[in-house]
Write a protein that holds these residues in place. Structure first.
Motif, mmCIF file in Angstrom:
data_model
loop_
_atom_site.group_PDB
_atom_site.id
_atom_site.type_symbol
_atom_site.label_atom_id
_atom_site.label_comp_id
_atom_site.label_asym_id
_atom_site.label_seq_id
_atom_site.Cartn_x
_atom_site.Cartn_y
_atom_site.Cartn_z
ATOM 1 N N ALA A 172 -82.620 65.174 1.406
ATOM 2 C CA ALA A 172 -83.085 63.740 0.805
ATOM 3 C C ALA A 172 -81.617 62.722 0.981
ATOM 4 C CB ALA A 172 -83.763 63.573 -0.422
ATOM 5 N N PHE A 173 -80.645 63.126 0.380
ATOM 6 C CA PHE A 173 -79.492 62.501 -0.042
ATOM 7 C C PHE A 173 -78.757 62.486 1.612
ATOM 8 C CE2 PHE A 173 -80.546 63.282 -4.109
ATOM 9 C CZ PHE A 173 -80.103 62.082 -4.906
ATOM 10 N N LEU A 174 -78.386 63.430 2.221
ATOM 11 C CA LEU A 174 -77.934 63.581 3.552
ATOM 12 C C LEU A 174 -78.513 62.496 4.603
ATOM 13 C CD1 LEU A 174 -75.688 64.969 5.359
ATOM 14 C CD2 LEU A 174 -77.082 66.458 5.942
ATOM 15 N N LEU A 175 -79.706 62.697 4.597
ATOM 16 C CA LEU A 175 -80.554 61.867 5.719
ATOM 17 C C LEU A 175 -80.543 60.570 5.588
ATOM 18 C CD1 LEU A 175 -83.425 64.290 6.458
ATOM 19 C CD2 LEU A 175 -81.604 64.141 7.930
ATOM 20 N N THR A 176 -80.844 60.194 4.023
ATOM 21 C CA THR A 176 -80.694 58.937 3.841
ATOM 22 C C THR A 176 -79.198 58.322 4.003
ATOM 23 O OG1 THR A 176 -82.233 59.307 2.041
ATOM 24 C CG2 THR A 176 -80.948 56.974 1.773
#
Length: 422
Positions: A172-176
């Motif tokens: 979630a954090f990496l892709l965002t």
């Protein structure tokens, strides 16, 4: 006092970097030497104590609430195990701490302001993903555990589903953050996380990464010609990759497992992997038990009388173990925490806070979905401490912006005086 707060904040940040590593080291000693060092438990107790120290200095209400929750947990565990041995007492207390940990950690990390949240999340994702990949490699070279029989890789960790939840949080954090850098960065990071999820070999990990990526793409999508063209190319590439992945999946034991559950109960059985049978085994005993078990829960000792002590549907397991009192209290507090995250106003022209909030909301939505179909999320110490810290990131970044020293500008009168002297 400010120096002490800065020191505690820094210690908690460094300890957060090591959360998954400590779990892996504890699993290594248990798997290879048969020694349960309890290192992970001790580490996380110290971590929670650090959170309480920070809350004591920053928020008296949240400190009193957190301390009261722990005290209530101790009383519950003692009362529930008056006639049982210390092992059941320790297990009940430990599961209770896992349950409360995201709330307490969230309270503490929302007060961080002296260190940059964006620096933390970048380093945290790199370190945690690195630990995960190393453990997967250890399985491939024959040192670590497989997830199912000889399929999947979970290294030195006990549960593949707990790693699925970690994958969701990291994704979630990496892709965002990668989406803002461009579609190529987003697609590359998605393929990396999907490959990692496939290596772990759980349905929840693979489905979780796909759901996270899909939600980010939909919520961040802007209908420009460039975006539409790139989206078309990505759709074609992903379709081809998914076709190849399915063909490879059909050659694995995971596919046999999926087919078995489908043939013996349809899609519901596939999603629950037979957990509905565990539920039907414990449910009649729980509903027909006395007031004490319904209100205060059955605890570890009574649940161990069943063939499987956990249904692995987290809300159900929480109810069976802790009873209606602590279950309502927990979900009430969790709803308040998640309500704060989902309704947090965004700072104007601040893409970092927007990204951190989006990632926190998406990862939480997927984790709650996983808690119903896979378990090992809400009462798993590998997941809950990290979840609490990452939920607090948009608040932490907001504090960075609010308390960041502003550049000193010279007053107009002072400038005029300087020019007149010149």
């Amino acid at each position: 006092m400010q120096f002490r707060v800065i020191a505690v904040e820094r210690i908690l940040i460094y300890m957060a970097f090591g959360l998954l590593l400590i779990d892996a080291v504890t699993g290594l000693f248990l798997l290879k030497f048969g020694v349960n060092t309890n290192l992970s438990i001790l580490y996380k107790i110290v971590f929670l104590m650090g959170c309480l120290v920070l809350l004591y200095k920053q928020s008296s209400f949240e400190f009193q609430l957190s301390f009261s929750l722990i005290l209530l947990l101790i009383i519950w565990a003692l009362a529930n195990n008056v006639t049982y041995g210390p092992s059941s007492l320790i297990e009940d207390f430990g599961d209770g701490l896992k349950l409360l940990s995201p709330i307490i950690v969230f309270f503490a990390f929302t007060h961080f302001k002296y260190h940059e949240a964006k620096d933390f999340i970048v380093k945290f994702v790199v370190i945690t993903l690195g630990v995960l990949v190393v453990n997967i490699v250890f399985t491939f070279i024959g040192i670590g555990r497989s997830t199912y029989g000889n399929f999947g890789a979970k290294g030195f960790f006990q549960s593949g589903n707990s790693l699925s939840a970690i994958i969701v949080l990291l994704s979630a954090f990496l892709l965002t953050l990668c989406y803002r850098r461009g579609m190529l960065a987003f697609l590359t990071s998605f393929l990396v996380m999907l490959a990692t999820a496939a290596a772990i070999g759980t349905k929840s990990a693979i489905l979780g990464v796909v759901l996270v990526a899909g939600m980010i793409f939909v919520l961040r999508f802007r209908a420009t010609y460039t975006q539409l063209a790139i989206s078309g190319v990505i759709f074609i590439v992903l379709s081809a990759l998914m076709f190849v992945a399915v063909k490879m999946l059909m050659e694995t034991t995971l596919w046999d497992r999926i087919l078995f559950f489908y043939n013996n109960g349809g899609l519901t059985r596939v999603l629950l992997s037979g957990r509905d049978a565990f539920l039907l085994e414990i449910l009649p005993t729980f509903t027909q038990s006395g007031f004490a078990d319904l209100f205060f829960g059955m605890g570890a000792e009574k649940l161990h009388y069943f063939d499987k002590a956990k249904v692995e549907i987290d809300p159900v397991d929480i109810l069976f173990k802790f009873g209606f009192l602590l279950t309502f209290l927990y979900f009430g507090l969790l709803s308040l925490v998640l309500g704060k995250v989902f309704t947090l106003p965004l700072l104007r022209n601040d893409p970092w806070q927007s990204d951190l909030k989006l990632a926190a909301c998406i990862s939480t939505s997927v984790l709650l979905f996983m808690a119903f179909i896979a378990g090992h999320v809400l009462i798993n110490g590998v997941v809950t401490f990290i979840w609490g810290a990452m939920l607090a990131l948009p608040f932490w970044h907001r504090n960075n912006v609010r308390y960041r020293p502003q550049p000193v500008t010279r007053a107009p009168m002072a400038q005029a005086t300087t020019q007149s002297h010149q």
